[in-house]
Design an enzyme around this catalytic site. Structure first.
Site: not given
Length: 420
Positions: A120, A156
């Site tokens: 993330d 990401e």
């Protein structure tokens, strides 16, 4: 650190990929006297997280050069990586103690059987720091994986252009989320800004996307289906089910990238001044906060507030199409110059779309062996019978396709394993 689960299906296995949040901790202003989900105390005023443990020297308090301590300019790569994202305490990943805490955590997950990680907020970390952490990860557990198998990594990185950080900086580490994919495909399927499906003939890197062997692609994800992250109104979701199924069908049939599909839950939307103020509502739950069970309907879709796009017949069967056609080149492209297109995958599969405002009646070269095939969009092959439309491929490999522009699903797909 927190984690979510991503599930990728193979023919006989389900692999678990953990969404690892390793860039930051909680908001700087949360204070003290609180406990984490697992009960360990923390004090953000003193930057104290004894359960990890992290202390003041483990954060980028002195590296950030903005007055607020938060990111103020996304065109400044130093700010994006050294300052706080949305006030979240930013970890100093160059510290060996921080790296050790993170790698111990990820290796623990590997030991219990996970297959890899979604990292993330990767663009908020320096690529060198990520690489240093990844290089210290164990091989996957040989109880479930072949000896020497490395964790699958995807990062990401939201990069639509115009910012100080490029997704290209992360390609050497592992797969990277290609956010331009869903944004542009949504515009094509919606026929916005003069886009046509015929233009998809060179879909992929020629559209400004990253190399196919580095890209992780999707039509929507948990953020942009709610208006967060990237893509805004062009993003297709289950709410626009007819167009959404076409977009996901195209993605799964086309060879570009490593594909990911959504499995959602619904939430009550409430738009105020063009913004859904319910955009952070979580999964279906009871008044006591417990999450509702996922119920399965007679048609195998989900109920009780769960959408489960992965169970929709059209999407489930296109996952099978992709697996069957894996490794096959794109062949036999055809288009009408507008929004009727078709293409094959070697001599294994063929798919046809009618996204125009008029009916389609065309005979095309499929490249498939002669025989009768079950359309896996309108139905599926069960034993020797087809529950949907049947199509006949001639000895020359040609078939006639009739698709109404008013059809619930204006596309057709056949593949070698759907031959009757």
């Amino acid at each position: 650190m927190e984690w979510k689960l991503y599930v990728f299906y193979t023919k006989i296995h389900v692999y678990i990929y953990v969404d690892a949040v390793i860039n930051h901790m909680c908001g700087a202003g949360v204070g003290k006297g609180n406990s984490s989900t697992c009960g360990s105390p923390y004090n953000t005023d003193e930057r104290s997280f004894p359960g990890v443990p992290y202390s003041r020297h483990d954060f980028n308090e002195n590296k950030c050069k903005t007055g607020s301590g938060n990111i103020e300019n996304y065109g400044d790569a130093d700010q994006v990586r050294d300052c706080r994202l949305l006030s979240l305490l930013d970890l100093a990943l160059e510290n060996q103690s921080v790296r050790s805490s993170i790698t111990d955590y990820l290796n623990m997950l590997i030991d219990i059987g996970v297959a890899g990680f979604r990292l993330d907020a990767a663009k908020h970390m320096w690529p060198g720091d990520i690489q240093a952490i990844i290089s210290r990860l164990n091989n996957l557990n040989t109880q479930w994986f072949l000896n020497g198998t490395r964790p699958f990594i995807f990062q990401e990185v939201i990069d639509l252009g115009g910012e100080g950080i490029s997704a290209k900086e992360y390609l050497s580490i592992g797969r990277v989320t290609e956010f331009k994919y869903g944004t542009k495909l949504g515009k094509v399927i919606r026929r916005w800004e003069g886009e046509k499906m015929a233009y998809l003939k060179n879909w992929g890197e020629d559209w400004g996307f990253m190399p196919t062997d580095r890209a992780l692609v999707f039509v929507d994800n948990h953020d942009n289906q709610r208006g967060h992250g990237a893509g805004e109104a062009s993003i297709l979701t289950y709410i626009d089910a007819r167009l959404y199924k076409m977009a996901v069908g195209f993605m799964l049939a086309h060879p570009y990238g490593f594909t990911r599909i959504m499995s959602s839950f619904s939430w009550p939307r409430n738009y105020v001044n063009g913004k859904d103020i319910n955009d952070w509502i979580g999964p279906p739950s009871y008044n006591n906060g417990s999450i509702k069970v996922v119920t399965i309907n007679e048609d195998t879709t989900c109920g009780n507030g769960w959408v489960c796009e992965h169970r929709w017949r059209q999407i489930k069967n296109m996952v099978i199409f992709r697996n069957v056609a894996n490794g096959q080149a794109l062949t036999n492209w055809w288009d009408n110059g507008e929004n009727q297109v078709a293409f094959g995958r070697g001599n294994i599969g063929f798919i046809v779309f009618n996204n125009d405002n008029w009916n389609m009646d065309v005979t095309l070269n499929t490249g498939l062996p002669a025989g009768t095939y079950c359309d896996v969009i309108s139905g599926e092959k069960k034993f020797a019978r087809c529950t949907g439309k049947q199509l006949t491929v001639s000895i020359t490999g040609k078939a006639n396709f009739k698709i109404s522009n008013l059809a619930e699903d204006p596309f057709v797909a056949i593949h070698i394993n759907a031959k009757l």
